[in-house]
Write a protein that holds these residues in place. Sequence first.
Motif, PDB file in Angstrom:
ATOM      1  N   THR A 155      -9.903  29.968  33.781  1.00 51.90           N
ATOM      2  CA  THR A 155     -10.323  31.424  33.808  1.00 51.90           C
ATOM      3  C   THR A 155      -9.488  32.287  33.252  1.00 51.90           C
ATOM      4  O   THR A 155      -8.282  32.385  33.713  1.00 51.90           O
ATOM      5  CB  THR A 155     -10.738  31.889  35.221  1.00 51.90           C
ATOM      6  OG1 THR A 155     -11.839  30.760  35.653  1.00 51.90           O
ATOM      7  CG2 THR A 155     -11.516  33.353  35.042  1.00 51.90           C
TER       8      THR A 155
ATOM      9  N   ALA B  59     -13.496  28.336  30.365  1.00 50.53           N
ATOM     10  CA  ALA B  59     -14.428  27.236  30.302  1.00 50.53           C
ATOM     11  C   ALA B  59     -13.788  26.075  31.361  1.00 50.53           C
ATOM     12  O   ALA B  59     -12.880  26.354  31.738  1.00 50.53           O
ATOM     13  CB  ALA B  59     -14.511  26.809  28.950  1.00 50.53           C
TER      14      ALA B  59
ATOM     15  N   GLN C  33     -16.312  23.496  27.986  1.00 53.01           N
ATOM     16  CA  GLN C  33     -17.785  23.908  28.363  1.00 53.01           C
ATOM     17  C   GLN C  33     -17.718  25.254  29.079  1.00 53.01           C
ATOM     18  O   GLN C  33     -17.370  25.225  30.110  1.00 53.01           O
ATOM     19  CB  GLN C  33     -18.724  22.833  29.072  1.00 53.01           C
ATOM     20  CG  GLN C  33     -20.191  23.145  28.854  1.00 53.01           C
ATOM     21  CD  GLN C  33     -20.882  21.913  29.341  1.00 53.01           C
ATOM     22  OE1 GLN C  33     -20.340  21.022  29.753  1.00 53.01           O
ATOM     23  NE2 GLN C  33     -22.067  22.050  29.051  1.00 53.01           N
ATOM     24  N   ALA C  34     -18.407  26.409  28.387  1.00 53.54           N
ATOM     25  CA  ALA C  34     -18.303  27.528  29.023  1.00 53.54           C
ATOM     26  C   ALA C  34     -19.667  27.675  29.818  1.00 53.54           C
ATOM     27  O   ALA C  34     -20.684  26.764  29.358  1.00 53.54           O
ATOM     28  CB  ALA C  34     -18.074  28.662  27.984  1.00 53.54           C
ATOM     29  N   PRO C  35     -19.943  28.554  30.676  1.00 56.38           N
ATOM     30  CA  PRO C  35     -21.093  28.543  31.690  1.00 56.38           C
ATOM     31  C   PRO C  35     -22.347  28.974  30.578  1.00 56.38           C
ATOM     32  O   PRO C  35     -22.385  29.810  29.625  1.00 56.38           O
ATOM     33  CB  PRO C  35     -20.789  29.755  32.383  1.00 56.38           C
ATOM     34  CG  PRO C  35     -19.481  29.582  32.670  1.00 56.38           C
ATOM     35  CD  PRO C  35     -18.804  29.392  31.125  1.00 56.38           C
ATOM     36  N   GLY C  36     -23.332  28.089  30.605  1.00 49.92           N
ATOM     37  CA  GLY C  36     -24.454  28.355  29.693  1.00 49.92           C
ATOM     38  C   GLY C  36     -24.453  28.031  28.264  1.00 49.92           C
ATOM     39  O   GLY C  36     -25.508  28.271  27.653  1.00 49.92           O
ATOM     40  N   LYS C  37     -23.164  27.073  27.864  1.00 47.58           N
ATOM     41  CA  LYS C  37     -23.056  26.868  26.560  1.00 47.58           C
ATOM     42  C   LYS C  37     -23.063  25.026  26.427  1.00 47.58           C
ATOM     43  O   LYS C  37     -22.710  24.694  27.716  1.00 47.58           O
ATOM     44  CB  LYS C  37     -21.951  27.297  25.946  1.00 47.58           C
ATOM     45  CG  LYS C  37     -22.130  29.067  25.994  1.00 47.58           C
ATOM     46  CD  LYS C  37     -20.861  29.631  25.137  1.00 47.58           C
ATOM     47  CE  LYS C  37     -21.081  31.146  25.022  1.00 47.58           C
ATOM     48  NZ  LYS C  37     -19.942  31.713  23.946  1.00 47.58           N
TER      49      LYS C  37
ATOM     50  N   GLU D  54     -10.959  23.407  35.458  1.00 44.34           N
ATOM     51  CA  GLU D  54     -11.357  24.750  35.063  1.00 44.34           C
ATOM     52  C   GLU D  54     -10.399  25.853  34.589  1.00 44.34           C
ATOM     53  O   GLU D  54      -9.493  25.940  35.424  1.00 44.34           O
ATOM     54  CB  GLU D  54     -12.481  25.479  36.352  1.00 44.34           C
ATOM     55  CG  GLU D  54     -13.002  26.628  35.947  1.00 44.34           C
ATOM     56  CD  GLU D  54     -14.019  27.214  36.962  1.00 44.34           C
ATOM     57  OE1 GLU D  54     -14.187  26.231  38.140  1.00 44.34           O
ATOM     58  OE2 GLU D  54     -14.657  27.972  36.884  1.00 44.34           O
TER      59      GLU D  54
END
Length: 123
Positions: A120, A88, A36-40, A118
Amino acid sequence: VQLQASGGGLVQAGGSLRLSCAASGRTFNGVAWFRQAPGKDREFVAAHRRNRDSTYADSVKGRFTISRDNAKNTVYLQMNSLIPEDTAVYYCAASNNYPISSSLAQLPAYDYWGQGTELTVSS
């Protein structure tokens, strides 16, 4: 039942990393990784059915490999040729039942979820 994911971190684009997911004393019929990526929304990455095949999202096919060590009750996700779009939180998941192939990429197919680790990827 607990799933403990680990191995995330900061990696440069083109690099590699291996995620691990330790299950507490059980061997599951189906195991998977989602991210899960930020905002997705959470999306499917890879899945493996015990004694059967593995399935991958098109975005990671050829770069990621899911594997499992039943003796250690651990699932791995080897990630190569990482790109910034791989950034993500990665979650491992496990299923008691033997998931049918059409359900492998679906969140409801899995009964248990790890806490996430996490990743990156810097450009």
